[in-house]
Enzyme design. Structure first.
Site, PDB file in Angstrom:
ATOM      1  N   LYS A  60       0.855  -1.193   0.000  1.00  0.00           N
ATOM      2  CA  LYS A  60       0.000   0.000   0.000  1.00  0.00           C
ATOM      3  C   LYS A  60       0.889   1.240   0.000  1.00  0.00           C
ATOM      4  O   LYS A  60       1.732   1.411   0.867  1.00  0.00           O
ATOM      5  CB  LYS A  60      -0.897  -0.003   1.240  1.00  0.00           C
ATOM      6  CG  LYS A  60      -1.659   1.300   1.464  1.00  0.00           C
ATOM      7  CD  LYS A  60      -2.316   1.332   2.853  1.00  0.00           C
ATOM      8  CE  LYS A  60      -2.861   2.703   3.180  1.00  0.00           C
ATOM      9  NZ  LYS A  60      -3.387   2.789   4.563  1.00  0.00           N
ATOM     10  N   ASP A 105      -2.226  10.627   3.287  1.00  0.00           N
ATOM     11  CA  ASP A 105      -3.620  10.250   3.526  1.00  0.00           C
ATOM     12  C   ASP A 105      -4.274  11.246   4.476  1.00  0.00           C
ATOM     13  O   ASP A 105      -4.105  11.160   5.688  1.00  0.00           O
ATOM     14  CB  ASP A 105      -3.696   8.833   4.106  1.00  0.00           C
ATOM     15  CG  ASP A 105      -5.125   8.423   4.423  1.00  0.00           C
ATOM     16  OD1 ASP A 105      -6.055   9.035   3.854  1.00  0.00           O
ATOM     17  OD2 ASP A 105      -5.301   7.499   5.237  1.00  0.00           O
ATOM     18  N   LYS A 163      -9.342  13.282   8.511  1.00  0.00           N
ATOM     19  CA  LYS A 163      -8.749  12.932   9.795  1.00  0.00           C
ATOM     20  C   LYS A 163      -8.664  14.157  10.704  1.00  0.00           C
ATOM     21  O   LYS A 163      -8.663  15.294  10.219  1.00  0.00           O
ATOM     22  CB  LYS A 163      -7.327  12.387   9.585  1.00  0.00           C
ATOM     23  CG  LYS A 163      -7.248  11.064   8.848  1.00  0.00           C
ATOM     24  CD  LYS A 163      -5.800  10.664   8.646  1.00  0.00           C
ATOM     25  CE  LYS A 163      -5.686   9.355   7.877  1.00  0.00           C
ATOM     26  NZ  LYS A 163      -6.128   8.193   8.661  1.00  0.00           N
ATOM     27  N   ASP A 197       2.023   6.654   5.351  1.00  0.00           N
ATOM     28  CA  ASP A 197       1.020   5.684   4.912  1.00  0.00           C
ATOM     29  C   ASP A 197       1.437   4.941   3.643  1.00  0.00           C
ATOM     30  O   ASP A 197       0.639   4.206   3.062  1.00  0.00           O
ATOM     31  CB  ASP A 197      -0.329   6.379   4.702  1.00  0.00           C
ATOM     32  CG  ASP A 197      -1.514   5.480   5.009  1.00  0.00           C
ATOM     33  OD1 ASP A 197      -1.313   4.470   5.712  1.00  0.00           O
ATOM     34  OD2 ASP A 197      -2.632   5.775   4.557  1.00  0.00           O
ATOM     35  N   ASP A 218     -11.773   7.387   4.530  1.00  0.00           N
ATOM     36  CA  ASP A 218     -10.506   7.213   5.238  1.00  0.00           C
ATOM     37  C   ASP A 218     -10.114   5.739   5.346  1.00  0.00           C
ATOM     38  O   ASP A 218      -9.061   5.420   5.867  1.00  0.00           O
ATOM     39  CB  ASP A 218     -10.590   7.843   6.634  1.00  0.00           C
ATOM     40  CG  ASP A 218      -9.231   7.964   7.296  1.00  0.00           C
ATOM     41  OD1 ASP A 218      -8.221   8.027   6.559  1.00  0.00           O
ATOM     42  OD2 ASP A 218      -9.163   7.994   8.545  1.00  0.00           O
ATOM     43  N   GLU A 227      -9.255   3.915   2.806  1.00  0.00           N
ATOM     44  CA  GLU A 227      -8.939   3.934   1.374  1.00  0.00           C
ATOM     45  C   GLU A 227      -7.860   2.938   0.970  1.00  0.00           C
ATOM     46  O   GLU A 227      -7.808   2.499  -0.179  1.00  0.00           O
ATOM     47  CB  GLU A 227      -8.521   5.347   0.957  1.00  0.00           C
ATOM     48  CG  GLU A 227      -7.069   5.719   1.204  1.00  0.00           C
ATOM     49  CD  GLU A 227      -6.636   5.606   2.663  1.00  0.00           C
ATOM     50  OE1 GLU A 227      -5.494   5.176   2.902  1.00  0.00           O
ATOM     51  OE2 GLU A 227      -7.422   5.939   3.569  1.00  0.00           O
ATOM     52  N   ARG A 239      -7.448  -0.133   1.572  1.00  0.00           N
ATOM     53  CA  ARG A 239      -7.995  -1.422   1.127  1.00  0.00           C
ATOM     54  C   ARG A 239      -8.560  -1.345  -0.285  1.00  0.00           C
ATOM     55  O   ARG A 239      -8.612  -2.354  -0.985  1.00  0.00           O
ATOM     56  CB  ARG A 239      -9.039  -1.914   2.133  1.00  0.00           C
ATOM     57  CG  ARG A 239     -10.248  -1.026   2.289  1.00  0.00           C
ATOM     58  CD  ARG A 239     -11.014  -1.277   3.581  1.00  0.00           C
ATOM     59  NE  ARG A 239     -10.266  -0.808   4.751  1.00  0.00           N
ATOM     60  CZ  ARG A 239     -10.690  -0.935   6.006  1.00  0.00           C
ATOM     61  NH1 ARG A 239     -11.842  -1.531   6.254  1.00  0.00           N
ATOM     62  NH2 ARG A 239      -9.962  -0.483   7.005  1.00  0.00           N
TER      63      ARG A 239
END
Length: 495
Positions: free
Chosen positions: A258, A263, A270, A281, A340, A342, A344
């Site tokens: 990933k 993010d 967030k 991230d 949030d 995201e 996956r």
């Protein structure tokens, strides 16, 4: 973006530096007789008794004594953790070297290969500054002195040389992960991920394929494309392929990463506090491309594919919204109830693409996926959820040998119940309870039948504030490179 060279010249034998300290490692229950006399005052007063972590410096003779505790309790993480500080010292010593004396009792208790390998990793990480954008970094770069190992047991020299060679290679790629992970999002974008991947491919003779937005649209990768809709930075999918010159198995491993270079959470934004840490991230993708580089440079005999999805998740008028539905690469429709969650979405497309195109025997993904895994395991271990006992056991073996800790979590069918959507095939969140586990069940929907797969949630291990064992603190750790190198070695040996 080129990968930095090793910061320290490390060898076995007498130290070539003009000035150096000897570093004598001592076991509490194997204190040399001459030192018992020399340290009679220190031992009587408790100043230096050889307890694990105790340090005493003789400035006259330029000898540093490091206690490692009792032989029966010694573990590699307890040895390696002390050498981050010596890497940091070398950085400040202006050319002063370090000659590390390894006692026979240590290389009998732990293999010389392992001891040298992990010490080299700790030294190189300690000596590697991550404040690369600071003015003082450019102005205050000093010459680092040489490091050498002296073994009391000459019969262990070949073992030590093996560990040294391996440590030099692996530590370079660990620091490569740490370097790009610590860069802010305005310095490391999806395009920079392409640049770094190309350098690793060039250095190691890897095949590289880059999917830009037109190719992603052509392949109907709705997950990756939906995540980047709010950003002016276009998403990418990058594939690296390693084919060994001398393969020792037909089994093929795929490593999926990933790569969210930032993010914000998107529309489901967030909290402002600590949002700057979301530059981390992308650690799963960073680990994937550097691990395959290390595997290739070591010449391991297992075919490996590294595939990463990279994007930036930002709020904008064009951004995906809670309630929107997209179609993934494998045809599944996904209701996005939380923008949030995201990572996956990105991983789903990459998992299904790699599964269909390459049909690997083993496939795993690394991702800073959920805060819930930190609630479960803290920063001491990554959570592993798998559909395969064989792959899980291989990972456990690799975890022990690499000292990159994992902990198996359940992947029961009940965790997928709350992923049901009333409008699409599946939704991307299932509530707070068991959040790491339902996230893994979401990813499982994108794994092709027959593939042994494991999801590794590295949200707690990818970066940390406190050093622990072989994991450096105060920033990104490079977690996963050693684990994956050892995993590939285990796969190669499996009958």
């Amino acid at each position: 973006m080129k990968l930095d060279k090793n910061k320290i010249q490390i060898s076995i034998g007498k130290n070539p530096s003009k000035t150096f300290y000897k570093l004598q490692l001592l076991l509490k229950d194997h204190f040399p007789e001459n030192l018992k006399t020399k340290f009679s005052f220190q031992t009587a007063s408790g100043i230096f008794t050889g307890e694990n972590g105790q340090i005493f410096t003789d400035e006259v003779e330029k000898i540093i004594y490091l206690g490692l505790g009792e032989t029966s309790k010694i573990k590699i993480r307890g040895v390696a953790q002390h050498f981050f500080q010596f890497g940091e010292k070398l950085k400040k010593w202006e050319g002063v070297g370090l000659e590390i004396h390894l006692p026979k009792v240590l290389t009998n208790s732990l293999s010389a290969d392992l001891v040298v390998y992990q010490i080299v990793n700790s030294l190189e990480q300690g000596a590697y500054a991550i404040n690369v954008l600071a003015k003082e970094y450019k102005e205050n770069s000093k010459k680092i002195g040489n490091v050498s190992f002296i073994l009391q047991d000459a019969a262990k020299l070949k073992e030590a040389e093996k560990g040294l060679k391996r440590g030099k290679i692996v530590s370079r790629y660990i620091n490569g992960v740490r370097h790009i992970a610590h860069l802010p999002a305005n310095h490391f974008t999806p395009e920079e991920f392409v640049s770094r991947s190309k350098e690793i491919a060039k250095d190691n003779g890897l095949k590289i394929t880059v999917f830009d937005e037109p190719q992603l649209k052509k392949e109907k990768m709705g997950g990756i494309l939906s995540v980047c809709e709010g950003s002016d930075k276009k998403a990418k999918m990058i594939l690296l392929e390693y084919t060994p010159v001398k393969p020792i198995t037909k089994k093929k491993l795929a490593i999926i990463g990933k790569g969210l270079t930032f993010d914000s959470g998107g529309i489901s934004i967030k909290p402002a506090q600590d949002m700057h840490e979301m530059k981390y991230d992308m650690c799963g993708a960073a680990t994937a491309i550097h691990a395959i580089g290390a595997i290739a440079e070591l010449g391991l005999g297992v075919p490996v594919i590294a595939a990463i999805g990279v994007a930036e998740n930002m709020p904008d008028a064009a951004a995906i919204k809670p309630g929107d539905v997209y179609t993934a690469y494998n045809g599944i429709t996904v209701e996005v109830q939380n923008t949030d969650a995201e990572g996956r979405l990105v991983l789903g497309d990459v998992l299904s693409y790699v599964g269909k195109k390459f049909k690997p025997d083993y496939m795993l993904d690394l991702a800073t996926l959920t805060g819930a895994i930190i609630i479960s395991l803290g920063h001491e271990a990554a959570g592993v959820m798998s559909n395969s006992d064989v792959l899980t056991n291989l990972l456990k073996e690799a975890s022990i040998s690499s000292d990159e800790r994992i902990w198996e979590m359940p992947l029961w069918e009940e965790y997928s119940e709350d992923l049901k959507s009333d409008i699409a095939d599946i939704r991307n969140v299932a509530g707070r309870a068991g959040g790491s586990l339902s996230a893994a069940k979401f990813l499982e929907r994108f794994v092709e039948p027959g593939i042994a797969w494991a999801h590794i949630d590295i949200a707690g291990t990818a970066w940390r504030k406190k050093t622990s064992g072989t994991q450096i603190g105060n920033g990104p750790t490079g977690y996963g490179v050693r684990l994956l190198v050892d995993l590939v070695e285990k796969i190669g040996k499996k009958k």
